[in-house]
Design an enzyme around this catalytic site. Structure first.
Site, mmCIF file in Angstrom:
data_model
loop_
_atom_site.group_PDB
_atom_site.id
_atom_site.type_symbol
_atom_site.label_atom_id
_atom_site.label_comp_id
_atom_site.label_asym_id
_atom_site.label_seq_id
_atom_site.Cartn_x
_atom_site.Cartn_y
_atom_site.Cartn_z
ATOM 1 N N ARG A 1 31.145 -8.492 25.863
ATOM 2 C CA ARG A 1 30.427 -9.417 26.898
ATOM 3 C C ARG A 1 29.290 -9.951 26.207
ATOM 4 O O ARG A 1 28.725 -9.573 25.131
ATOM 5 C CB ARG A 1 30.003 -8.515 28.015
ATOM 6 C CG ARG A 1 29.090 -7.173 27.588
ATOM 7 C CD ARG A 1 28.671 -6.514 28.767
ATOM 8 N NE ARG A 1 27.971 -5.190 28.378
ATOM 9 C CZ ARG A 1 28.740 -4.134 28.286
ATOM 10 N NH1 ARG A 1 30.027 -4.121 28.406
ATOM 11 N NH2 ARG A 1 27.963 -2.971 27.945
ATOM 12 N N ASP B 1 24.426 -4.705 18.557
ATOM 13 C CA ASP B 1 24.752 -3.708 19.599
ATOM 14 C C ASP B 1 25.221 -2.267 19.067
ATOM 15 O O ASP B 1 25.957 -2.408 18.007
ATOM 16 C CB ASP B 1 25.463 -3.964 20.776
ATOM 17 C CG ASP B 1 25.460 -3.362 22.074
ATOM 18 O OD1 ASP B 1 24.434 -2.513 22.101
ATOM 19 O OD2 ASP B 1 26.328 -3.300 22.900
ATOM 20 N N LEU C 1 16.946 -21.785 6.132
ATOM 21 C CA LEU C 1 17.555 -21.075 7.245
ATOM 22 C C LEU C 1 16.805 -21.023 8.678
ATOM 23 O O LEU C 1 15.643 -20.779 8.325
ATOM 24 C CB LEU C 1 18.024 -19.694 6.668
ATOM 25 C CG LEU C 1 18.446 -18.746 7.897
ATOM 26 C CD1 LEU C 1 19.655 -19.114 8.445
ATOM 27 C CD2 LEU C 1 18.294 -17.376 7.423
ATOM 28 N N GLU D 1 16.437 -7.793 30.104
ATOM 29 C CA GLU D 1 17.023 -6.555 31.005
ATOM 30 C C GLU D 1 16.554 -5.212 30.238
ATOM 31 O O GLU D 1 16.781 -4.194 30.837
ATOM 32 C CB GLU D 1 18.513 -6.614 31.095
ATOM 33 C CG GLU D 1 19.148 -7.475 32.073
ATOM 34 C CD GLU D 1 18.924 -8.960 31.641
ATOM 35 O OE1 GLU D 1 19.183 -9.248 30.698
ATOM 36 O OE2 GLU D 1 18.768 -9.775 32.645
ATOM 37 N N HIS E 1 17.378 2.325 16.151
ATOM 38 C CA HIS E 1 16.689 1.231 16.286
ATOM 39 C C HIS E 1 16.248 0.981 14.497
ATOM 40 O O HIS E 1 16.287 -0.085 14.289
ATOM 41 C CB HIS E 1 15.812 0.836 17.153
ATOM 42 C CG HIS E 1 16.467 1.014 18.617
ATOM 43 N ND1 HIS E 1 17.498 0.011 19.054
ATOM 44 C CD2 HIS E 1 15.862 1.690 19.912
ATOM 45 C CE1 HIS E 1 17.717 0.305 20.291
ATOM 46 N NE2 HIS E 1 16.876 1.460 20.523
HETATM 47 C C1 IPE Z 1 22.334 -6.925 24.493
HETATM 48 O O1 IPE Z 1 22.857 -5.358 24.519
HETATM 49 C C2 IPE Z 1 20.871 -6.858 24.070
HETATM 50 C C3 IPE Z 1 20.621 -6.703 22.732
HETATM 51 C C4 IPE Z 1 21.669 -6.381 21.704
HETATM 52 C C5 IPE Z 1 19.153 -6.847 22.300
HETATM 53 P P1 IPE Z 1 22.713 -4.361 25.588
HETATM 54 O O2 IPE Z 1 23.131 -3.141 24.989
HETATM 55 O O3 IPE Z 1 21.160 -4.315 26.203
HETATM 56 O O4 IPE Z 1 23.716 -4.759 26.661
HETATM 57 P P2 IPE Z 1 24.620 -4.017 27.826
HETATM 58 O O5 IPE Z 1 23.629 -3.422 28.631
HETATM 59 O O6 IPE Z 1 25.446 -3.308 27.358
HETATM 60 O O7 IPE Z 1 25.232 -5.384 28.410
HETATM 61 C C1 IPE Z 2 21.262 -2.668 20.543
HETATM 62 O O1 IPE Z 2 21.539 -1.341 20.560
HETATM 63 C C2 IPE Z 2 19.766 -2.769 20.539
HETATM 64 C C3 IPE Z 2 19.129 -3.261 21.815
HETATM 65 C C4 IPE Z 2 19.449 -3.514 22.797
HETATM 66 C C5 IPE Z 2 17.621 -3.296 21.445
HETATM 67 P P1 IPE Z 2 21.651 -0.573 22.058
HETATM 68 O O2 IPE Z 2 20.242 0.400 21.895
HETATM 69 O O3 IPE Z 2 22.042 -1.346 23.112
HETATM 70 O O4 IPE Z 2 22.757 0.659 21.530
HETATM 71 P P2 IPE Z 2 23.670 1.228 22.555
HETATM 72 O O5 IPE Z 2 24.719 0.155 23.227
HETATM 73 O O6 IPE Z 2 23.082 2.154 23.418
HETATM 74 O O7 IPE Z 2 24.811 2.131 21.723
HETATM 75 MG MG MG Z 3 23.917 -1.580 23.919
#
Ligand code: IPE
Ligand code: IPE
Ligand code: MG
Length: 258
Positions: A210, A36, A147, A83, A53
């Protein structure tokens, strides 16, 4: 702590080069990572979210390599949740493209390293090209014995449990299984991770604390580490620190020592 042990602990904490197996107290069998912080990283650098990304996939490569070098058995990575379809069309399609690029550039090395790839999640909702690429990666590596690399794509833990309940219900309906014979093992056997050990260590980067619907059943007794580092900035050294933290946790499973 004895002076010598303290000195060793200090020098390991300061050591920035990747650690080797013998430099850990104990290592987990199954590591799960919620990658994340790509969006916040992009924002911080005044870049488009897709660049965040893309940078994140660089981290991904390093982390997979190090996990393999350490001989950890299972690595589960949360790449796209059920989601995440709620994001803009532009962001979703950038993520879909990255998926293709990642497999195109990595599959040869992963296969050569005996890595077995498994996709957790429902491939059905993915575009055809992505679906085929993922299936091919699974097929090509299915007899590999190194792995186990689980990549969660269009994954949601609740949806996974619904799938398991439906499958078991069919068995009950057919008379193959009696309701009273349903146990925890049977439920595990109907999850995507069937046959794999439960998660020992869950890491979520970026400071969020979370699960966001990731491996709820498999994380029942996992140790959690939440580094306050955005995923694109997460280094092998940071990973070593999380693994080290795991090594010092006292896992009790509800029991009592001594
Ligand atoms: C969880 O991260 C999903 C991935 C890392 C792929 P999100 O950024 O989507 O989750 P929330 O919305 O903060 O809970
Ligand atoms: C996690 O990074 C990657 C995916 C959910 C695919 P985010 O895109 O959720 O990054 P933040 O939470 O917005 O910083
Ligand atoms: Mg995120």
């Amino acid at each position: 702590m004895k002076v010598k042990a303290w000195k060793t602990a200090m020098s390991l904490a300061l050591k920035k080069t990747p650690r080797t197996v013998s430099e850990f107290e104990k290592l987990p069998e199954h590591v799960a990572i919620i990658m994340d912080g790509n969006g916040r990283w992009a924002k911080k650098h005044h870049l488009n979210v897709s660049k965040g990304h893309r940078q994140g996939t660089e981290t991904l490569r390093e982390i997979i390599r190090h996990t393999d070098d350490l001989g950890i058995k299972v690595l589960s990575l949360y790449a796209f949740s059920t989601e995440n379809w709620n994001r803009s069309e532009e962001e979703v399609s950038a993520l879909m493209q990255l998926m293709l690029d990642f497999f195109a550039s990595e599959i040869d090395e992963l296969d050569a390293k005996n890595v077995r790839i498994l996709i957790l999640g429902d491939k059905g909702r993915l575009p055809e090209k992505q679906r085929e690429t993922l299936k091919e990666a699974e097929k090509r590596t299915e007899s590999n014995t190194g792995l186990r690399l689980n990549i969660a794509i269009n994954y949601g833990s609740r949806a996974e449990m619904v799938k398991a309940v439906r499958e078991i219900s069919v068995l009950v309906k057919n008379g193959a299984v009696r309701a009273e014979d349903i146990d925890e093992q049977m439920i595990s056997d109907h999850l995507y991770t069937a046959g794999q050990p439960d998660v020992d260590l869950l890491i979520r980067t970026s400071g969020e604390q979370r699960l966001s619907n990731f491996l709820l059943y498999q994380n029942a007794y996992a140790e959690f580490v939440f580094p306050e580092i955005l995923w694109p900035d997460f280094s092998v050294h940071d990973y070593d620190l999380a693994l080290d933290a795991y090594g010092h946790r006292d896992r009790r499973y509800g029991g009592r020592k001594g």
